[in-house]
Design an enzyme around this catalytic site. Structure first.
Site, PDB file in Angstrom:
ATOM      1  N   GLY A 185      -3.973  -7.531   7.755  1.00 29.56           N
ATOM      2  CA  GLY A 185      -2.919  -6.531   7.698  1.00 29.56           C
ATOM      3  C   GLY A 185      -2.964  -5.800   6.377  1.00 29.56           C
ATOM      4  O   GLY A 185      -3.548  -6.290   5.399  1.00 29.56           O
ATOM      5  N   GLU A 193       3.800  -8.303   6.028  1.00 31.26           N
ATOM      6  CA  GLU A 193       3.623  -6.859   5.790  1.00 31.26           C
ATOM      7  C   GLU A 193       4.969  -6.165   5.545  1.00 31.26           C
ATOM      8  O   GLU A 193       5.068  -5.284   4.691  1.00 31.26           O
ATOM      9  CB  GLU A 193       2.885  -6.204   6.960  1.00 31.26           C
ATOM     10  CG  GLU A 193       1.490  -6.758   7.238  1.00 31.26           C
ATOM     11  CD  GLU A 193       0.578  -6.837   6.017  1.00 31.26           C
ATOM     12  OE1 GLU A 193       0.719  -5.989   5.107  1.00 31.26           O
ATOM     13  OE2 GLU A 193      -0.252  -7.761   5.962  1.00 31.26           O
ATOM     14  N   HIS A 207       5.971  -6.508   2.069  1.00 33.41           N
ATOM     15  CA  HIS A 207       5.329  -5.531   1.177  1.00 33.41           C
ATOM     16  C   HIS A 207       6.163  -4.252   1.067  1.00 33.41           C
ATOM     17  O   HIS A 207       6.243  -3.647  -0.007  1.00 33.41           O
ATOM     18  CB  HIS A 207       3.944  -5.140   1.698  1.00 33.41           C
ATOM     19  CG  HIS A 207       2.835  -6.058   1.275  1.00 33.41           C
ATOM     20  ND1 HIS A 207       2.515  -6.275  -0.045  1.00 33.41           N
ATOM     21  CD2 HIS A 207       1.953  -6.799   2.001  1.00 33.41           C
ATOM     22  CE1 HIS A 207       1.482  -7.118  -0.106  1.00 33.41           C
ATOM     23  NE2 HIS A 207       1.134  -7.460   1.114  1.00 33.41           N
TER      24      HIS A 207
HETATM   25 NI    NI Z   1      -0.421  -8.745   1.663  1.00 33.44          NI
END
Ligand code: NI
Length: 157
Positions: free
Chosen positions: A46, A131, A134
């Site tokens: 990812g 993800e 993030h």
């Molecule tokens: Ni990462």
């Protein structure tokens, strides 16, 4: 398409909160194509846009050969628990155990802006959580068993 440079911790851009995608235009398509190429070139599962220095809520993933693009993703349901090793293209040579939900439902938009919903387990659930973190400036080392030591060692925050 072009590969982009993946930012490495402790780059401060990895700690910013990314903005929602509002325009589903050529610039977004190019970014997503580049993210896909960059993820595969680095053998990642990812990649989130902030990892290539673009602070918007866009993610690409490959789970067992299935490719996903998630724009403005949100987890709407989660259940269960799994603990497994995680790594990150922005963290380099460090893997560590992280607790994640076993199953998640995520609402997102595709590159044309159409809303969709998807439910997945195991790697899918782990990767979606990683993800989306993030996009909120969080990294797996914030949550992992030995992450704090690693952060200190890197001189990061
Ligand atoms: Ni990462």
């Amino acid at each position: 398409m072009a590969k982009r440079k993946v930012l490495k911790f402790p780059d401060e851009r990895l700690r910013k909160i990314s903005k929602p995608v509002i325009e589903f235009d050529d610039e977004l398509f190019e970014l997503l194509d580049d993210m896909r190429e960059t993820m595969y070139a680095n053998d990642g599962m990812g990649l989130a846009a902030p990892q290539v220095g673009v602070l918007i809520r866009a993610v690409v993933m490959d789970i067992n050969g299935n490719f996903f693009e998630l724009i403005n993703p949100k987890i709407t349901f989660q259940e269960g628990e799994q603990i497994d090793e995680e790594g990150c293209l922005s963290v380099g040579n460090f893997n560590d155990k992280v607790k994640r939900p076993m199953k998640v439902t995520v609402e997102a938009q595709d590159r044309l802006g159409y809303k969709y919903q998807i439910t997945g387990e195991k790697y899918f659930a782990r990767c979606v959580c990683h993800e989306i973190d993030h996009l909120d400036g969080k990294l797996f080392i914030d949550k992992s068993e030995n992450g704090k030591e690693f952060i200190k060692k890197c001189g990061g925050k």
